[in-house]
Enzyme design. Structure first.
Site, short mmCIF file in Angstrom:
data_model
loop_
_atom_site.label_atom_id
_atom_site.label_comp_id
_atom_site.label_asym_id
_atom_site.label_seq_id
_atom_site.Cartn_x
_atom_site.Cartn_y
_atom_site.Cartn_z
N ASN A 182 0.69 -1.07 0.12
CA ASN A 182 -0.11 -0.10 0.04
C ASN A 182 0.81 1.10 0.03
O ASN A 182 1.53 1.64 0.99
CB ASN A 182 -0.95 -0.06 1.29
CG ASN A 182 -1.88 -1.02 1.08
OD1 ASN A 182 -2.96 -1.35 0.47
ND2 ASN A 182 -1.62 -2.16 2.04
N GLU A 183 1.05 1.83 -1.16
CA GLU A 183 2.06 2.74 -1.36
C GLU A 183 1.22 4.23 -0.82
O GLU A 183 0.20 4.31 -0.76
CB GLU A 183 2.30 2.96 -2.75
CG GLU A 183 3.06 1.74 -3.47
CD GLU A 183 4.36 1.56 -3.42
OE1 GLU A 183 4.98 2.75 -3.10
OE2 GLU A 183 5.03 0.74 -3.88
N PRO A 184 2.22 5.29 -0.62
CA PRO A 184 1.78 6.53 -0.46
C PRO A 184 0.36 6.80 -1.38
O PRO A 184 0.78 6.69 -2.63
CB PRO A 184 3.09 7.43 -0.56
CG PRO A 184 4.20 6.65 -0.45
CD PRO A 184 3.90 5.24 -0.73
N THR A 201 9.91 1.20 -4.08
CA THR A 201 9.44 0.02 -3.85
C THR A 201 10.21 -0.99 -4.73
O THR A 201 10.66 -2.18 -4.17
CB THR A 201 8.06 -0.44 -3.75
OG1 THR A 201 7.45 0.50 -2.83
CG2 THR A 201 7.66 -1.66 -3.68
#
Length: 660
Positions: A182-184, A201
């Site tokens: 779950n990225e920014p 990532t």
């Protein structure tokens, strides 16, 4: 052989009560800026042991109360030490996984043959070493397609729900505050889905899985799935996680830092070591939350902070400023603002020197380096063949110009950082030169043909041949030699150590061994230096700096009883990823505009590491740009505090040998 001395570098003496308070009242005071329950341990080892025991406790409690425990575990590198301790607890009979149901937290999509896999990693670091039943291991189906992704993700969530929901989720805090993949930008309502992996990532995956071909997408449980877990434990180790830990724990929850959404979870825990906690208020600015145990470094940090908050230089701070900003304790200790101001001003002034090797025939009472002996024998250890000029090129030039006997030791070949295009440039030239001068027969012709063929057939992830690795090593050595010649280092004082741990031909390196340490020991014994400069930048994303530093420190440890070591000082510099905080700086070497241009030119001698360098990390600036901005930033900070104005400053911290 002591192989991990870099982890014992303590720049601050942090009072234990700051990170391990005794009593609920003191805990409440110290953590009032923190919005998630956070445990700080002195080392990652201590933190991992705590996490393992917490996991075992949750498993045993749930198995006893309802007959099973449903878990989802992440496979990030930070979790591996906790899993190793969990395996030990299992083998000691303290926890069984017979009734544990495991769900993968995430998985790469699509799964590539011989490519990265989080489940495969989990089997390597945990699942294959415990008594979990194979039928209780669940992951995302490898035959899922984009067309049926939505339905498969819903089915995965339904399976978790049918099993009673997640009892425990365990994962690391990513470099940018991610949880799982779950990225920014991820909202707290996100569910199981296909996501696009960010550059940072993918960069980390490439390193962590030692692979070249990294998928651009992955399947992950969402933030809402994690928040639905009964308990969540997340962790972070090392100083390069300090900034994101602060954002996760102390700043308002935001999609920009997905881990911060754990602030809304009643049973979430963040576990960190002291380096990762160094930006938290109770560690970095304890005067805001408690009465302090004032040391010279803490006072310096507090005054620099006060200057920033008031916009004043040190000598203009008043009693009112101290009282208004909660630093009245210092007035009680020193009597007045003036007394504190002049002490810190003088402390910082005494760090500045244009004579990094010591100024001969001068009073060195308040200088960071000794006047004698002069000239000094100096060894600058450079992990890669350009860290010397990137990190301390101005100081290196000063040492040479001031007639010290300067040696530069390049610890690794750096060959993996040379691109094929950079290498082929030389072959394209030599292919034309060879027939012109009549040496196109025999060996060279065969080598050229083999190299052209190998590069033409090379696939992502393929290892370079031994010949190509050797040629790329020669390129790095030639560039380093040219840079040293430019600076004025004597040819016989350039040493290419080629430590064996690095020479694997892949991104993943070997472990530090006695062979590596013995190579460093031999050079130290031959030169018997009065000064050693070593990389203290442990934020290197690939870990090479840390291993190289450990090699030098291990060698120093084994030689510490030699008579010449009593007259040797060790200075740590930092590279392109970070700079020493001003409260730690013990030697600040000013660099003039001309010297800064000279430093830039010496960095540019490393042509293969300019725009094509593969390991720039998440910073788009080239190394020379980072170095200049970092050096200028340090100079501007000194100026803002009321000290002299310089174009740039390189900073150093002294390493003190650990005596048993």
């Amino acid at each position: 052989m002591k192989t991990n001395l870099s982890s014992q570098i303590k720049l601050d003496r942090i009072p234990r009560r700051y990170y391990d308070p005794q009593g609920e009242i003191e805990l409440a005071a110290l953590t009032r800026e923190e919005k998630i329950y956070t445990r700080i341990f002195e080392t990652a080892t201590d933190g991992s042991e705590y996490i393992a025991r917490q996991i075992a406790k949750v498993i045993n409690r749930n198995v006893e109360s309802k007959g099973k425990c449903v878990v989802t575990f992440g496979s990030g590198v930070s979790t591996h030490s906790a899993y190793a301790e969990l395996i030990r607890l299992h083998k000691a009979g303290e926890v069984s996984f017979d009734k544990v149901v495991f769900y993968s937290l995430s998985e790469f999509f699509p799964l590539i043959a011989n490519g990265p896999s989080t489940l495969r990693k989990m089997k390597e670091v945990l699942l294959d070493h415990i008594d979990i039943r194979p039928e209780n291991i669940h992951t995302f189906s490898p035959d899922v397609t984009k067309e049926d992704m939505f339905q498969r993700c819903k089915a995965y969530e339904k399976a978790i729900e049918d099993d009673g929901g997640i009892d425990l989720a365990v994962c690391e805090i990513g470099a940018q505050g991610s949880l799982a993949f779950n990225e920014p930008g991820t909202p707290d309502t996100s569910l199981c889905r296909l996501v696009l992996l960010g550059n940072e990532t993918r960069h980390n995956v490439k390193s962590d899985y030692s692979c070249e071909d990294v998928p651009t997408t992955a399947i992950t449980l969402g933030i809402a799935n994690l928040l639905s877990a009964d308990r969540v434990i997340t962790m972070a180790w090392g100083e390069n996680r300090a900034a994101i830990v602060k954002k996760t724990v102390e700043t308002p929850a935001s999609a920009n830092v997905p881990a911060s959404f754990l602030q809304g979870h009643p049973h979430a825990k963040v576990v960190v070591d002291l380096p990762a906690a160094e930006d938290l208020t109770r560690i970095s600015q304890p005067w805001k939350v408690t009465s302090c145990e004032w040391t010279d470094k803490l006072i310096r940090r507090a005054i620099v902070w006060l200057c920033h908050m008031t916009g004043k230089p040190i000598l203009k701070l008043t009693d009112k400023d101290y009282n208004d900003w909660g630093l009245g304790e210092l007035l009680a200790l020193y009597g007045s603002a003036y007394n504190v101001n002049i002490k810190i001003f003088n402390d910082l002034q005494h760090t500045i020197t244009g004579w990094p090797g010591g100024k001969p025939n001068a009073d060195d009472t308040y200088r960071p380096e000794r006047a004698n002996p002069y000239p000094k024998r100096v060894i600058v250890f450079s992990p890669h063949p350009d860290d010397d000029v990137i990190s301390m090129g101005g100081t290196l030039k000063r040492l040479v110009d001031q007639k010290h006997d300067v040696h530069v030791a390049y610890e690794t070949s750096g060959n993996i950082a040379v691109g094929d295009e950079d290498m082929m440039r030389y072959f394209l030239m030599m292919d034309k030169i060879a027939p012109m001068f009549g040496f196109d027969q025999g060996g060279y012709s065969r080598l050229s043909e083999a190299v052209h063929k190998a590069v033409g057939n090379k696939q992502p992830g393929d290892m370079d041949t031994a010949d190509i690795r050797e040629i790329k090593t020669m390129i790095r050595q030639a560039e380093a030699t040219i840079a040293c010649n430019y600076i004025g280092v004597k040819p016989q004082n350039i040493h290419f150590l080629r430590l064996p741990f690095y020479e694997t031909g892949t991104i993943k390196k070997g472990d530090l061994s006695q062979r590596d340490v013995d190579i460093v020991k031999k050079l130290l014994t031959d030169v018997k230096p009065h000064q050693i400069f070593v990389a203290g930048d442990l934020a290197d994303p690939h870990g090479t700096h840390k291993v190289c530093t450990d090699a030098v420190l291990a060698a120093v440890d084994e030689l510490k009883d030699e008579a010449w070591m009593n007259d040797c000082r060790i200075w740590m510099y930092r590279g392109a990823w970070a700079e020493w905080e001003i409260d730690h700086i013990e030697m600040a070497v000013p660099i003039s505009p001309e010297e800064l241009r000279f430093k830039r030119n010496s960095i540019l001698k490393h042509q293969s590491q300019m725009e094509n360098a593969p390991f720039l990390g998440d910073d788009d600036r080239l190394f020379w740009q980072r170095a200049e901005e970092r050096n200028r930033g340090t100079a501007q900070l000194y100026q803002s505090l009321g000290l002299a104005s310089y174009e740039a400053i390189e900073a150093f911290v002294e390493y003190h040998i650990i005596r048993d």
